[in-house]
Design an enzyme around this catalytic site. Structure first.
Site, PDB file in Angstrom:
ATOM      1  N   GLU A 114      -7.078  -0.038  -0.547  1.00  0.00           N
ATOM      2  CA  GLU A 114      -8.404   0.574  -0.442  1.00  0.00           C
ATOM      3  C   GLU A 114      -8.353   1.985   0.155  1.00  0.00           C
ATOM      4  O   GLU A 114      -9.338   2.716   0.102  1.00  0.00           O
ATOM      5  CB  GLU A 114      -9.337  -0.297   0.390  1.00  0.00           C
ATOM      6  CG  GLU A 114      -8.997  -0.427   1.850  1.00  0.00           C
ATOM      7  CD  GLU A 114      -9.986  -1.307   2.590  1.00  0.00           C
ATOM      8  OE1 GLU A 114     -10.230  -1.023   3.778  1.00  0.00           O
ATOM      9  OE2 GLU A 114     -10.511  -2.270   2.002  1.00  0.00           O
ATOM     10  N   HIS A 116      -5.854   4.387  -0.674  1.00  0.00           N
ATOM     11  CA  HIS A 116      -5.333   5.380  -1.612  1.00  0.00           C
ATOM     12  C   HIS A 116      -5.560   5.018  -3.083  1.00  0.00           C
ATOM     13  O   HIS A 116      -5.192   5.789  -3.972  1.00  0.00           O
ATOM     14  CB  HIS A 116      -3.829   5.570  -1.386  1.00  0.00           C
ATOM     15  CG  HIS A 116      -3.482   5.977   0.012  1.00  0.00           C
ATOM     16  ND1 HIS A 116      -3.099   5.065   0.984  1.00  0.00           N
ATOM     17  CD2 HIS A 116      -3.494   7.190   0.611  1.00  0.00           C
ATOM     18  CE1 HIS A 116      -2.867   5.703   2.111  1.00  0.00           C
ATOM     19  NE2 HIS A 116      -3.095   6.988   1.922  1.00  0.00           N
ATOM     20  N   GLN A 154      -3.728  -5.703   3.127  1.00  0.00           N
ATOM     21  CA  GLN A 154      -3.011  -6.970   3.035  1.00  0.00           C
ATOM     22  C   GLN A 154      -3.429  -7.955   4.119  1.00  0.00           C
ATOM     23  O   GLN A 154      -3.490  -9.163   3.884  1.00  0.00           O
ATOM     24  CB  GLN A 154      -1.504  -6.707   3.093  1.00  0.00           C
ATOM     25  CG  GLN A 154      -0.663  -7.960   2.866  1.00  0.00           C
ATOM     26  CD  GLN A 154       0.808  -7.655   2.768  1.00  0.00           C
ATOM     27  OE1 GLN A 154       1.199  -6.592   2.283  1.00  0.00           O
ATOM     28  NE2 GLN A 154       1.648  -8.565   3.233  1.00  0.00           N
ATOM     29  N   HIS A 182       3.845  -1.846  -1.219  1.00  0.00           N
ATOM     30  CA  HIS A 182       2.683  -0.962  -1.238  1.00  0.00           C
ATOM     31  C   HIS A 182       3.098   0.388  -1.809  1.00  0.00           C
ATOM     32  O   HIS A 182       3.931   1.086  -1.224  1.00  0.00           O
ATOM     33  CB  HIS A 182       2.131  -0.774   0.181  1.00  0.00           C
ATOM     34  CG  HIS A 182       1.547  -2.012   0.774  1.00  0.00           C
ATOM     35  ND1 HIS A 182       0.209  -2.108   1.122  1.00  0.00           N
ATOM     36  CD2 HIS A 182       2.106  -3.210   1.081  1.00  0.00           C
ATOM     37  CE1 HIS A 182      -0.022  -3.313   1.626  1.00  0.00           C
ATOM     38  NE2 HIS A 182       1.110  -4.000   1.611  1.00  0.00           N
ATOM     39  N   CYS A 184       1.457   3.001  -1.833  1.00  0.00           N
ATOM     40  CA  CYS A 184       1.050   4.107  -0.958  1.00  0.00           C
ATOM     41  C   CYS A 184       2.180   4.469   0.015  1.00  0.00           C
ATOM     42  O   CYS A 184       2.209   5.570   0.565  1.00  0.00           O
ATOM     43  CB  CYS A 184      -0.228   3.757  -0.188  1.00  0.00           C
ATOM     44  SG  CYS A 184      -0.121   2.243   0.781  1.00  0.00           S
TER      45      CYS A 184
END
Length: 227
Positions: A114, A116, A154, A182, A184
């Protein structure tokens, strides 16, 4: 099940899921309802603006249809917002005098960070101790899908899955472990490609009884059955 039958079953399931997704009525943050087609058009306009803003030509052949493709993709990636727990359960809760641990491990999931808006992906393992009721096994995977197909972190995803199982069948305990990569972290910023994030949520006996927790964690370790 033979490979041919398995493939046909998967195709039928994909068809059902696609049909259900196509018929979604979407609610925005103000609880206003719009059809999927209307939402796609709104998103496509915004994606077109993004392309212009970053210096692209939205009329270029290669990206002429990109705004609509991206709009449809984003709706699919986030369709969990429009799914409710009772719809997921769909009556697949059964009275059963079974009180030993039930585990479904290595459930694949895909979500979006949420912060990136880039992918999070990995595996979820779920265990619970039934209290006179059991869930259809596929419902555990569907609960994962329901919460992962949203913008997520997460830690919250892990807790939401545990809370949903607890709400559905009120077991003596629930354990959830999520291991994920992830993008990001791997494609920007620190760019640590091999890093994994592990989170857990333990409820009831899984939190209060260390032997129960240790049994669950031992059974979901890679050497206990994952190849």
């Amino acid at each position: 099940m033979t490979p041919g039958v398995a493939n046909k079953s998967e195709q039928m399931l994909d068809s059902i899921q696609t049909e259900t997704f196509d018929k979604l009525v979407i609610k925005d943050a103000n609880n206003n309802q719009t059809s999927r087609e209307e939402t796609v058009e709104k998103l496509a306009k915004l994606y077109r603006e993004i392309l212009v803003t970053i210096g692209e030509d939205p009329e270029r052949e290669g990206i002429l249809k990109t705004p609509h493709r991206a709009a449809n993709a984003l709706l699919y990636f986030t369709h969990g917002y429009d799914v409710k727990l009772d719809e997921v359960m769909n009556g697949a809760i059964f009275d059963e005098d079974h009180d030993e641990m039930v585990i479904v491990k290595d459930i694949e999931f895909f979500s979006m960070c949420e912060h990136h808006l880039v992918p999070i992906y990995g595996h979820v393992s779920i265990g619970y101790l039934p209290n006179k009721q059991v869930l259809g096994l596929s419902k555990l995977a569907r609960v994962v899908e329901m919460f992962s197909r949203r913008l997520q972190v997460q830690e919250r995803l892990t807790r939401q899955i545990a809370d949903a199982i607890q709400q559905a069948v009120n077991p003596a305990g629930v354990g959830v472990v999520v291991e994920a990569s992830h993008m990001c972290m791997s494609t920007r910023g620190v760019q640590k490609i091999q890093s994994k994030t592990i989170t857990s949520s333990m409820v009831g006996e899984f939190r209060e009884n260390h032997k129960t927790r240790e049994e669950f964690l031992a059974l979901i370790r890679p050497h206990s059955g994952r190849h």
